[in-house]
Design an enzyme around this catalytic site. Sequence first.
Site, mmCIF file in Angstrom:
data_model
loop_
_atom_site.group_PDB
_atom_site.id
_atom_site.type_symbol
_atom_site.label_atom_id
_atom_site.label_comp_id
_atom_site.label_asym_id
_atom_site.label_seq_id
_atom_site.Cartn_x
_atom_site.Cartn_y
_atom_site.Cartn_z
ATOM 1 N N ASN A 114 0.858 -1.187 0.000
ATOM 2 C CA ASN A 114 0.000 0.000 0.000
ATOM 3 C C ASN A 114 0.896 1.239 0.000
ATOM 4 O OD1 ASN A 114 -1.807 2.038 0.531
ATOM 5 N ND2 ASN A 114 -2.380 1.322 2.582
ATOM 6 N N TRP A 115 1.002 1.869 -1.144
ATOM 7 C CA TRP A 115 1.903 3.028 -1.268
ATOM 8 C C TRP A 115 1.344 4.282 -0.597
ATOM 9 C CZ3 TRP A 115 3.578 2.915 -7.180
ATOM 10 C CH2 TRP A 115 4.352 1.766 -7.405
ATOM 11 N N LYS A 116 0.086 4.281 -0.241
ATOM 12 C CA LYS A 116 -0.584 5.465 0.326
ATOM 13 C C LYS A 116 -0.347 6.672 -0.586
ATOM 14 C CE LYS A 116 -0.290 3.261 4.754
ATOM 15 N NZ LYS A 116 -0.276 3.342 6.206
ATOM 16 N N HIS A 131 -9.735 0.962 4.743
ATOM 17 C CA HIS A 131 -8.455 1.153 5.447
ATOM 18 C C HIS A 131 -8.691 2.066 6.652
ATOM 19 C CE1 HIS A 131 -4.395 2.466 6.361
ATOM 20 N NE2 HIS A 131 -3.988 1.372 5.732
ATOM 21 N N GLU A 135 -7.128 4.494 7.782
ATOM 22 C CA GLU A 135 -6.947 5.925 7.509
ATOM 23 C C GLU A 135 -8.208 6.505 6.854
ATOM 24 O OE1 GLU A 135 -3.195 5.534 5.440
ATOM 25 O OE2 GLU A 135 -2.274 4.945 7.339
ATOM 26 N N GLU A 165 -5.623 -5.217 10.336
ATOM 27 C CA GLU A 165 -4.598 -4.207 10.596
ATOM 28 C C GLU A 165 -4.922 -3.473 11.899
ATOM 29 O OE1 GLU A 165 -2.534 -2.854 6.738
ATOM 30 O OE2 GLU A 165 -4.386 -1.735 6.891
ATOM 31 N N GLY A 223 2.117 2.126 10.848
ATOM 32 C CA GLY A 223 3.051 3.244 10.744
ATOM 33 C C GLY A 223 3.696 3.633 12.057
ATOM 34 N N SER A 252 3.174 -2.262 10.313
ATOM 35 C CA SER A 252 4.632 -2.289 10.533
ATOM 36 C C SER A 252 5.288 -3.615 10.161
ATOM 37 C CB SER A 252 4.961 -1.891 11.980
ATOM 38 O OG SER A 252 4.481 -0.582 12.252
ATOM 39 N N GLY A 302 2.680 -1.193 4.345
ATOM 40 C CA GLY A 302 2.663 0.229 4.017
ATOM 41 C C GLY A 302 4.079 0.737 3.772
HETATM 42 P P1 PGA Z 1 2.597 0.200 7.701
HETATM 43 O O1 PGA Z 1 1.163 0.417 7.014
HETATM 44 O O2 PGA Z 1 3.184 -1.067 7.121
HETATM 45 O O3 PGA Z 1 3.398 1.419 7.306
HETATM 46 O O4 PGA Z 1 2.386 0.102 9.155
HETATM 47 C C1 PGA Z 1 0.287 -0.671 6.802
HETATM 48 C C2 PGA Z 1 -0.983 -0.175 6.164
HETATM 49 O O5 PGA Z 1 -1.447 0.915 6.509
HETATM 50 O O6 PGA Z 1 -1.584 -0.849 5.298
#
Ligand code: PGA
Length: 250
Positions: free
Chosen positions: A9-11, A95, A97, A167, A173, A212, A233
Amino acid sequence: MRRKFVAGNWKMHGSLAENQTLLSQLARGLKGSESLDIAVFATAPYLFQCKSLLASTPLNWGAQNMSQYSQGAYTGEVSAQMLQDFSCKYVIVGHSERREIFSENNSVVADKFAQALKAGVTPILCVGESLQQRESGVAEAIISEQIQAVLNVVGVSGFAHSVIAYEPVWAIGTGKTASPEQAQEMHAAIRAQLAKENENIAANMQILYGGSVKPGNAADIFAKPDVDGALVGGASLNANDFIQICKAAS
Ligand code: PGA
């Protein structure tokens, strides 16, 4: 036998030039990984770039979000049908976010999931609890509620063509990963919830862990029987890290 799946997931990161470098490094480093499902999730303007550059590779690509509506006066939105129009294979829905920053509730997420299915795009449903919910002992109930909201709209048969990503919000993150045991426990609970509706669908469901995931912790997490891969991510923006995580899964 469930295939392992590693999703990046590149966000909201990337540019034409950066993506080109990253995609060509991934294509080179992941040659011959046909035994594994691998996909990257770019922002909408770059999906076509992913489609072009990954065409003759084992790598797939998908969208990070889509609309809960099929078409109409929804300025700025992208429909599942539009994604399907140029062969987008996957879309992430729900997600954390999106749930937190863009106020998407369980009902919006369920509608998005249903739209994706209708268009023939495979939804990756993200579920997860906050730290406060985990500490107050309601993590399993929260995840179950998030899944039930989707079950109520599409029924268990809708899950036959989907992927779930567990998640925990406190692990995204933050550098704090759920322990392999914590991940396994929740993945088993998710599978048991689906098994109550349909054992076959539950047994075949790919359930990914996210939060993470790094080259150093991936193998231990993937070793758990109900963990079928990862939604990555931060580490998915670094070709070497992402390749190593894929190798740990294969
Ligand atoms: P992260 O993000 O690996 O940076 O913790 C995971 C995600 O949000 O899908």
